[in-house]
Design an enzyme around this catalytic site. Structure first.
Site, short mmCIF file in Angstrom:
data_model
loop_
_atom_site.label_atom_id
_atom_site.label_comp_id
_atom_site.label_asym_id
_atom_site.label_seq_id
_atom_site.Cartn_x
_atom_site.Cartn_y
_atom_site.Cartn_z
N PHE A 97 -44.50 -9.21 -7.78
CA PHE A 97 -44.37 -10.37 -6.90
C PHE A 97 -44.25 -9.91 -5.45
O PHE A 97 -43.75 -8.82 -5.16
CB PHE A 97 -43.16 -11.20 -7.31
CG PHE A 97 -43.01 -12.49 -6.56
CD1 PHE A 97 -43.98 -13.46 -6.60
CD2 PHE A 97 -41.88 -12.71 -5.79
CE1 PHE A 97 -43.85 -14.65 -5.90
CE2 PHE A 97 -41.73 -13.90 -5.08
CZ PHE A 97 -42.72 -14.86 -5.14
N ASP A 168 -36.02 -2.91 -9.00
CA ASP A 168 -36.36 -4.33 -8.99
C ASP A 168 -36.35 -4.78 -10.44
O ASP A 168 -37.30 -4.56 -11.20
CB ASP A 168 -37.72 -4.56 -8.35
CG ASP A 168 -38.08 -6.03 -8.21
OD1 ASP A 168 -37.52 -6.86 -8.96
OD2 ASP A 168 -38.94 -6.37 -7.37
N HIS A 171 -37.30 -9.12 -13.56
CA HIS A 171 -37.81 -9.50 -14.88
C HIS A 171 -36.96 -8.94 -16.02
O HIS A 171 -37.31 -9.14 -17.19
CB HIS A 171 -39.23 -8.95 -15.07
CG HIS A 171 -40.28 -9.63 -14.27
ND1 HIS A 171 -41.62 -9.33 -14.39
CD2 HIS A 171 -40.22 -10.61 -13.35
CE1 HIS A 171 -42.33 -10.07 -13.57
NE2 HIS A 171 -41.49 -10.86 -12.91
N GLN A 194 -34.23 -17.18 -10.50
CA GLN A 194 -35.19 -18.27 -10.28
C GLN A 194 -35.52 -18.94 -11.61
O GLN A 194 -35.27 -18.39 -12.69
CB GLN A 194 -36.44 -17.66 -9.61
CG GLN A 194 -37.55 -18.63 -9.29
CD GLN A 194 -38.60 -18.68 -10.38
OE1 GLN A 194 -38.65 -17.84 -11.28
NE2 GLN A 194 -39.44 -19.69 -10.32
N LYS A 197 -36.91 -17.25 -14.82
CA LYS A 197 -36.33 -15.98 -15.27
C LYS A 197 -35.53 -16.13 -16.56
O LYS A 197 -35.08 -17.22 -16.92
CB LYS A 197 -35.45 -15.38 -14.18
CG LYS A 197 -36.20 -15.07 -12.89
CD LYS A 197 -37.38 -14.14 -13.11
CE LYS A 197 -38.01 -13.67 -11.81
NZ LYS A 197 -38.77 -14.73 -11.13
N ARG A 226 -18.91 -10.19 7.43
CA ARG A 226 -17.45 -10.03 7.35
C ARG A 226 -17.09 -8.83 6.47
O ARG A 226 -17.84 -8.46 5.56
CB ARG A 226 -16.81 -11.28 6.78
CG ARG A 226 -16.95 -12.51 7.66
CD ARG A 226 -16.23 -13.71 7.04
NE ARG A 226 -16.33 -14.89 7.89
CZ ARG A 226 -16.83 -16.05 7.52
NH1 ARG A 226 -17.32 -16.19 6.28
NH2 ARG A 226 -16.88 -17.06 8.35
N TYR A 233 -13.24 -14.75 11.88
CA TYR A 233 -14.26 -14.72 12.93
C TYR A 233 -14.61 -13.29 13.36
O TYR A 233 -15.19 -13.07 14.42
CB TYR A 233 -13.81 -15.54 14.14
CG TYR A 233 -14.96 -15.96 15.03
CD1 TYR A 233 -15.97 -16.78 14.53
CD2 TYR A 233 -15.04 -15.54 16.36
CE1 TYR A 233 -17.03 -17.16 15.33
CE2 TYR A 233 -16.10 -15.92 17.17
CZ TYR A 233 -17.10 -16.73 16.65
OH TYR A 233 -18.15 -17.10 17.44
N ARG A 243 -24.69 -16.75 0.39
CA ARG A 243 -23.76 -16.88 -0.73
C ARG A 243 -24.29 -17.81 -1.84
O ARG A 243 -24.95 -18.81 -1.57
CB ARG A 243 -22.42 -17.43 -0.22
CG ARG A 243 -21.71 -16.51 0.76
CD ARG A 243 -20.36 -17.06 1.17
NE ARG A 243 -20.47 -18.31 1.89
CZ ARG A 243 -20.37 -18.42 3.22
NH1 ARG A 243 -20.21 -17.35 3.97
NH2 ARG A 243 -20.45 -19.61 3.80
#
Length: 405
Positions: A97, A168, A171, A194, A197, A226, A233, A243
């Protein structure tokens, strides 16, 4: 063409339908509970994201996991945390992909394409070293279709050339190489959740590692830069908000409970299909026996030889096979380096050198796979029965007999 073919009005060889995703009221209730709690995002007062990260890391045999919005971002987090800098080169396959390569460009690095093994359609270790230059910094082996890459050979090359290895595993949920879960073997392993999957929450991703420093960097990059010792901050690294939500996390936790049983079934059905299809002239399953101890078959891939089907083009064969009720696809139409992105050099990055060109790249095995050979049966079909697998083989024989008349 005889009317017996489903494409021309005959009965389908495969009568079963294969739903995906698979869920019940357990998942529905778990997500509903999160909705009712009103705790939908950051800060995750429910703790559900952290719970899933811990569960997935444990499942894979890794120390750490960082969830995020999708499997493309998880690759990008790994690349940046592994120290990939502008102008570096990263080796990967062209039969995958787009995200495997586009995330390298997003990191201002240069994708270098190495051809695939004709037996597995995975990155061919025998061709990697010829592509290594002083600017090479990492290898991304893609466990394509859930088939394990030759990780021993790849890790040996990486060690000798001081390269990072980022798996990767988009799959490869639940698949294994010599008893180890894929994704846990290199420096980091990236997964996608996704909708297609084997483990899904519609969207989402995660990256696992055993390296505490990589984990610290990836967790920071995922959470707007962070770090635990900083205040709300205080932003230490150039991260963004990538996230995962508690609703996705709780859904994944429940889906994870189903994964082992589903993976074993896909593996068993894959072995059975290998036997059934090997006896059909012109059909060659991709081979096993390269170190995989569990194949999760996000795809079941076989090679199609049109000469044994009266020169019926692959696209027409796949159309006929789908009409017979087999959930299938013709696969990628061409390798990644032929994408407009690479041919037109639409990189939109300052660091890629002018010498980076893909106009002359040729990977013959990948081109054959795309244009002539590869046929995919989709993962949800691999959750069928032995009778379903026999019906898949029957559908192929039915097409072959019809075109030979």
């Amino acid at each position: 063409m005889p009317e017996s073919l489903a494409l021309h009005g005959g009965p389908k060889a495969v009568q079963t339908t294969f739903p995906w995703p698979i869920f019940d009221e357990t998942e529905v209730q778990a997500v509903a509970d999160v909705i009712r709690s009103g705790q939908w995002g950051n800060p995750d007062c429910t703790g559900l994201v952290e719970v899933f990260e811990r569960e997935f890391a444990n499942y894979c045999g890794a120390k750490y996991a960082v969830s995020c919005v999708n499997g493309s971002v998880s690759l990008r987090l790994a690349l940046i945390a592994c120290g990939i800098t502008p102008g570096d080169e990263v080796i990967g396959p062209p039969y995958t992909f787009i995200a495997t390569a586009s995330t390298i460009i997003e990191a201002n690095a240069v994708p270098v394409f190495v051809d695939i093994d004709p037996e597995t359609y995975n990155l061919d270790p025998a061709k990697i070293e010829a592509a290594i230059t002083p600017r090479t910094k990492a290898i991304i082996p893609v466990h394509f279709a859930g088939q394990a890459c030759d990780m021993d050979a790849i890790l040996d090359i990486a060690k000798r050339h001081n390269l990072r290895v980022i798996e990767d595993a988009a799959h490869a949920h639940g698949a294994e190489y010599k008893g180890r879960k894929l994704g846990s073997i290199g420096d980091a392993g990236s997964f996608s959740f996704q909708s297609s999957k084997n483990l899904t929450s519609g969207e989402g991703g995660i990256v696992i590692t055993n390296d505490a420093d990589l984990y610290r960097k990836m967790a920071s990059l995922r959470n707007v830069g962070r770090l635990p010792e900083g205040a709300w901050y205080d932003h230490f690294l150039p991260g963004c908000n990538y996230r995962l939500t508690p609703m996705q996390a709780v859904l994944l936790s429940h889906q994870l409970k189903r994964l082992d049983e589903q993976t074993k079934l896909r593996n068993q059905n894959g072995l059975l299909l290998n036997e059934l299809l090997s006896s059909i002239e012109g059909i060659t399953p991709l081979t096993r026996g390269h170190g995989e101890t569990m194949h999760c078959h996000h795809l079941y891939i076989f090679k199609y030889d049109s000469a044994r089907f009266q020169n019926l083009p692959k696209e027409k064969f796949v159309e006929m096979l789908a009409a017979e009720g087999v959930p299938c696809f013709k696969g990628y139409p061409y390798p990644l380096y032929k994408q407009p992105l690479f041919q037109e050099k639409n990189f939109m990055c300052y660091a890629l050198p002018e010498t980076a060109s893909y106009a002359e790249v040729v990977c013959p095995v990948a081109e054959r796979a795309c244009g002539e050979e590869a046929v995919w049966i989709l993962q949800h079909a691999m959750l069928g029965t032995r009778e379903d697998m026999a019906a898949f083989a029957l559908a192929i024989r039915k097409i072959q007999n019809a075109v030979r008349i």
